[in-house]
Every structure is written in structure tokens, then in C-alpha cells.
Design a protein around this motif. Structure first.
Motif, PDB file in Angstrom:
ATOM      1  N   GLU A  10       0.780  -1.083  -0.126  1.00 10.09           N
ATOM      2  CA  GLU A  10      -0.003  -0.036   0.060  1.00 10.09           C
ATOM      3  C   GLU A  10       0.939   1.388   0.026  1.00 10.09           C
ATOM      4  O   GLU A  10       1.064   1.922   1.015  1.00 10.09           O
ATOM      5  CB  GLU A  10      -0.852  -0.122   1.389  1.00 10.09           C
ATOM      6  CG  GLU A  10      -2.020  -0.926   1.016  1.00 10.09           C
ATOM      7  CD  GLU A  10      -2.960  -1.152   2.346  1.00 10.09           C
ATOM      8  OE1 GLU A  10      -3.106   0.046   3.106  1.00 10.09           O
ATOM      9  OE2 GLU A  10      -4.082  -1.796   2.372  1.00 10.09           O
ATOM     10  N   ASP A 119      -5.027  -0.565  -3.427  1.00  6.25           N
ATOM     11  CA  ASP A 119      -5.971  -1.802  -2.925  1.00  6.25           C
ATOM     12  C   ASP A 119      -5.114  -2.952  -2.874  1.00  6.25           C
ATOM     13  O   ASP A 119      -5.773  -4.017  -2.435  1.00  6.25           O
ATOM     14  CB  ASP A 119      -7.257  -1.939  -3.551  1.00  6.25           C
ATOM     15  CG  ASP A 119      -7.957  -0.396  -3.313  1.00  6.25           C
ATOM     16  OD1 ASP A 119      -7.743   0.309  -2.339  1.00  6.25           O
ATOM     17  OD2 ASP A 119      -8.731   0.122  -4.111  1.00  6.25           O
ATOM     18  N   LYS A 122      -5.353  -4.928   0.462  1.00  2.00           N
ATOM     19  CA  LYS A 122      -6.461  -5.520   0.908  1.00  2.00           C
ATOM     20  C   LYS A 122      -6.979  -6.940  -0.045  1.00  2.00           C
ATOM     21  O   LYS A 122      -7.580  -7.662   0.794  1.00  2.00           O
ATOM     22  CB  LYS A 122      -7.647  -4.515   0.702  1.00  2.00           C
ATOM     23  CG  LYS A 122      -7.476  -3.223   1.563  1.00  2.00           C
ATOM     24  CD  LYS A 122      -8.252  -2.088   1.321  1.00  2.00           C
ATOM     25  CE  LYS A 122      -8.313  -0.827   2.110  1.00  2.00           C
ATOM     26  NZ  LYS A 122      -9.210   0.037   1.680  1.00  2.00           N
TER      27      LYS A 122
END
Length: 514
Positions: A10, A119, A122
Motif C-alpha cells: 500500500e 488496494d 486489501k
């Protein structure tokens, strides 16, 4: 994710201010390594100082760093003061540490990595949870997680976004000469072969498609309009199954390059293509005739070729009663069943499958497609769809029911799948091919050291019919159990009922042979 991972996923938003001076960046980088020990800081500090010194000599700005710069650094003929001896001995180690430093700069926003990376962390966390839910073995789960991390690291190094991922990109990843900032031992990536890279990357990409992070695959449109119309006609007007359509499409696709446009066909072209194709698959010549004639009849109906061409495909002489069905006696069938163990979950499953084949004469596809709700425990029967896709009910023998119940109670994995039989290894998916059922039969024969038995699952079907006839059952009863649509199909088993044939055999006419 693996605790050995050197990658974060990230990156911070790109900073607008200039990066700090190299010494400040180095200090911040080494501070991030403090949890890994003093020795780690020493070796990484030496590599990064060398790299920063080389950047200064080359006049390369921090914001412009990417993997091409690192490759230049790795290949340069080092004449750097105090660093040349080190570079000559540990090139790969130094380059791997430099890549980790660049990853640190990317994560802090000093180097832009492009869109589509925000993302990733995630997605990887969700993928890791999915792998855990599928109950893979520890080693397999670690492989899937580490290769997903490796794939995302390669995307960043290559400055590629998730939207760029396709089959060609996955193939590039599988064969790439790895310089990715992931865990290494002495500068080399922990062993991961091409096949594993490809398989694990495909798994991760499919997961991303289910989450909407990557656009779903668009089915490849049929380029041949005649083929597209023919397949739709088979589906809508002939009620052909998906497997039949797949087989017809495969054979016609192989024939099309030999034939050309239907308007140009003549008898010589059709016969030549048929002869060439039949030599490639001599065991399927009669089916090839059926497929070609079906396609030609469709094209005639569409006005695409001449009606007389239907007679250009030669007939194939078939003698239905020329061969005897292969079978084994009832004693050998019992030996095969007795060879099925019950000590491991896979053996419990295999015994239930063997009993279904032996007692009910089911086809391999019937077993593969059987679902949990096909068994009526109160009524004592099982529903089987078979080739006609019209469900039939067969009685459930006691030993078959006991074997299935033992599988459900002790050996079947916990899964939301509706299919009765699942693979014994994670992710516990249903069988996709009838060949897998034949493989189970082969393994049972090997375990029991049973030799001289024809391979394949259909031998149980032939043996059941033959042994029923020899025990006094009529052809009608046999046809009902085997779910034959025509009595002529069942009649072929009368040839192997030797006691019955002996009773009706006529004496040899004339004198006895000498």
C-alpha cells in the motif's frame, strides 16, 4: 502473509516535496530494519551507500529510480572508490538489497509507482483468508500466498496496473528473469518453477475477477458465422448437451482448414478431408461421419452448399455383434470390492464409488454428476439422469447405502458443494471428468494387486449385465437396470451367456470333422 516478505503493498500518495538528502533517506531506511538485527542493518547499509554513491556519479535523481536503473547498477563495471571489490563478489546480493531500498522509497511516496496499487494489500489479505477457508495443506497454502505476493511485486517492478493483466501477462510473469523485491537467499528467489508461478498467478487473478478488481474475461466470439449458427441450432433445436456440442465443435474446427468455404465444396474435397481426419483418429471414424453429415445437412438447410454433397461422405461399415463385451466374473468383482480399504478418507470414498459401479452398473459420468439430493434414504432409491438427461430411479442396495453413509459421516470434507463425491485434497472440488472415476478404478486394482482385469469403469457395467443373465435374469430386467432405451442394446450381452447358448445350439450338420 509470510513473515519473510520484503514487500509492502500500500504505497503512500506521491509526495510533492523533494526527497530528503541521501543520508537522511539511508538513516530512515535502516531504522525500518531495526527489528531485523544489527547485522542486517550493516549489510543493507553497505549496499545502499554503494548505490547512492553510484547514483551521484551518474547524476541520476531519486524520483526517477526504477528497475532499469537497478539493472544498470547491477551490470556496471564497478570502479567506485572503496566498493569495487565488494561489487565484484556479491553483485546479486547487493542488487537485491538495493531493490528493497527502492521499495522503501516507493512506499514512502518518493517514487511514483502508477495507479492501481492502492488496494493491493486489501486484496492480498482477502485472498489469504480465502486460502485459509479452503483448508489447503500448510505448504500448499504458503505457496499460493507467496506467489500471489510475488506476482503483485512483479507488477509494481514492471510498472503495470491490475487492469493490464491478461493471459499474455501471466505468461510473461511465469517466465520472467526474477529481480523482484521479495524474499531471497543470497540474492536468489526461493525456488518457484514456471508451472507453479503460472498456476498460482491464475488462481490469484481469478480471485481478483470475482472481487471486481479485474474486468471479467469476455468469451471469445466465434469467428466462423456458419459454426456459430450451427452450434446455436444444436443447442436450441436438437437439444444437444454441452459435451456433445464441445465434441462436434472440436471436430468441425479441425476440418474447416481442409475444406474452405462451404460454397466451394465438392465431393473430392469432402472425401479428402474425411480421409485425412479419419487417419488421425481411426477409432472415431463412425462418429466423424455422424458429425460431418449433421453439419452438411445444416448447411444444406441454410442454402450454403449443394444438397448432393450429403452423399459424398462415405459410409463406415459397423458390425455391432462382431465383438464380445469385456467382462469379469462375479468372484473377481467381489475381490475388487474387498480390495477397497476403509482406513483413510480417500479409501472410504473410493469404496462407495466402486460399489455404485458394481451393484448398479452406473456409468462414470453418472457417478461424477451425482448430487446429495439424488439419494432418497427413506424410499431406498437413487436418482440417475444418464445420457438421456431424464431422471430414472434405481433401488439402493444395502451395502451401497452403507458405504455412501460411511463416506458422508466420516470422509466427505465439509463443503457447500452439492455434488456427492469430492476430491480428497483441498480445495475439495467435484470431479470434472469421467476419466477421474476411471483413475479411481485403476488405483483400486493396483492396491489389491488384481491383474488381468480390463481398465476403466465401464467393465463393471458389462460385468453386471453378463452376470445377471448367467444368473437367470431376463434381457428386459437387465435393460431396466442399465437404463437402455432399446432392447437391441441389451441383446449384445446374450452372446456371453454361454450356458444359455449351449442349450439352444444345433448339432453340427453332416459328419464329424476329422
Amino acid at each position: 502473509m509470510s513473515s519473510r516478505s520484503f514487500a509492502s503493498f500500500e504505497p503512500a500518495p506521491r509526495r510533492t516535496e523533494d526527497p530528503p538528502i541521501p543520508d537522511a533517506l539511508l538513516t530512515a531506511f535502516l531504522s525500518s530494519l531495526s527489528s531485523e538485527g544489527a547485522a542486517c542493518s550493516v549489510v543493507y547499509g553497505a549496499a545502499v551507500r554503494h548505490f547512492l554513491h553510484w547514483l551521484d556519479l551518474q547524476g541520476i535523481a531519486i524520483r526517477t529510480l526504477d528497475d532499469r536503473v537497478v539493472r544498470r547498477f547491477e551490470k556496471h563495471r564497478c570502479r567506485c572508490h572503496r566498493y569495487s571489490a565488494q561489487q565484484a563478489v556479491y553483485k546479486a546480493d547487493i542488487a537485491a538489497r538495493v531493490r528493497r531500498f527502492i521499495r522503501f522509497l516507493e512506499d514512502r511516496g518518493y517514487i511514483a509507482v502508477g495507479d492501481g496499487q492502492a488496494d493491493i494489500g486489501k486484496h492480498l489479505a482477502a485472498y489469504s483468508a480465502k486460502i485459509a477457508d479452503q483448508m489447503f495443506t500448510r505448504g500448499t497454502a504458503r505457496n499460493y500466498r507467496s506467489d500471489a505476493e510475488h506476482f503483485t511485486a512483479w507488477l509494481r517492478v514492471s510498472r503495470l496496473a491490475l487492469g493490464d493483466v491478461d493471459a499474455e501477462l501471466i505468461e510473461r510473469y511465469a517466465h520472467h528473469d526474477c529481480r523482484c523485491p521479495v524474499y531471497r537467499k543470497r540474492g536468489k528467489l526461493v525456488r518457484s518453477g514456471t508451472k507453479r508461478r503460472r498456476r498460482c498467478a491464475q488462481s490469484f487473478v481469478e480471485f481478483l475477477r470475482t472481487r471486481g478488481a479485474i474486468a471479467p474475461l469476455v468469451p471469445v466470439a466465434e469467428t466462423d458465422p456458419h459454426m456459430s449458427a450451427y452450434l446455436a441450432w444444436l443447442k436450441q433445436h436438437r437439444g444437444a448437451s454441452d459435451e456433445t456440442i464441445r465434441r462436434y465443435r472440436s471436430d468441425i474446427t479441425r476440418l474447416t482448414p481442409m475444406l474452405g468455404e462451404p460454397s466451394q465444396w465438392d465431393a473430392a474435397i469432402l472425401r479428402s478431408a474425411f480421409e485425412r481426419r479419419s487417419k488421425e483418429t481411426p477409432g472415431s471414424v463412425s462418429l466423424l461421419v455422424t458429425i460431418m453429415r449433421s453439419y452438411i445437412r445444416f448447411l444444406i438447410g441454410q442454402g450454403e452448399c449443394r444438397p448432393a454433397l450429403l452423399h459424398a461422405i462415405p459410409s463406415v461399415q459397423r458390425y455391432r455383434l462382431s465383438n464380445l463385451p469385456r467382462y469379469v466374473d462375479a468372484a473377481t468383482i467381489e475381490r475388487i470390492i474387498a480390495a477397497c480399504g476403509t482406513h483413510r478418507p480417500v479409501e472410504v470414498r473410493d469404496k462407495a464409488i466402486i460399489l455404485l459401479l458394481a451393484r448398479l452398473g452406473l456409468r462414470a459420468g453418472d457417478v461424477r454428476d451425482m448430487r446429495l439430493d439424488d439419494i432418497d434414504w427413506r424410499g431406498g432409491y437413487v436418482r440417475v439422469k444418464g445420457k438421456t438427461r431424464r431422471p430414472d430411479r434405481l433401488p439402493l442396495p444395502q451395502d451401497v447405502g452403507d458405504a455412501i453413509l460411511a463416506y458422508l459421516a466420516t470422509a466427505r470434507p465439509r463443503s457447500g458443494e452439492e455434488h456427492l463425491f469430492l476430491r480428497a485434497l483441498a480445495p475439495f472440488t467435484p470431479f470434472v471428468s469421467s476419466a477421474e472415476i476411471a483413475g479411481i478404478v485403476s488405483r483400486v486394482l493396483d492396491r489389491g494387486a488384481i491383474e488381468g482385469v480390463p481398465s476403466g469403469s465401464h467393465i463393471f457395467r458389462h460385468s453386471l449385465a453378463t452376470n445377471m443373465l448367467r444368473a437367470g435374469a431376463g434381457l428386459e430386467s437387465v435393460g431396466t437396470i442399465l437404463r437402455h432405451s432399446s432392447p437391441e442394446t441389451t441383446a449384445i450381452y446374450a452372446k456371453v451367456d454361454l450356458p444359455m447358448l449351449t442349450k439352444i445350439a444345433q448339432p453340427w450338420p453332416g459328419d464329424l470333422p476329422c
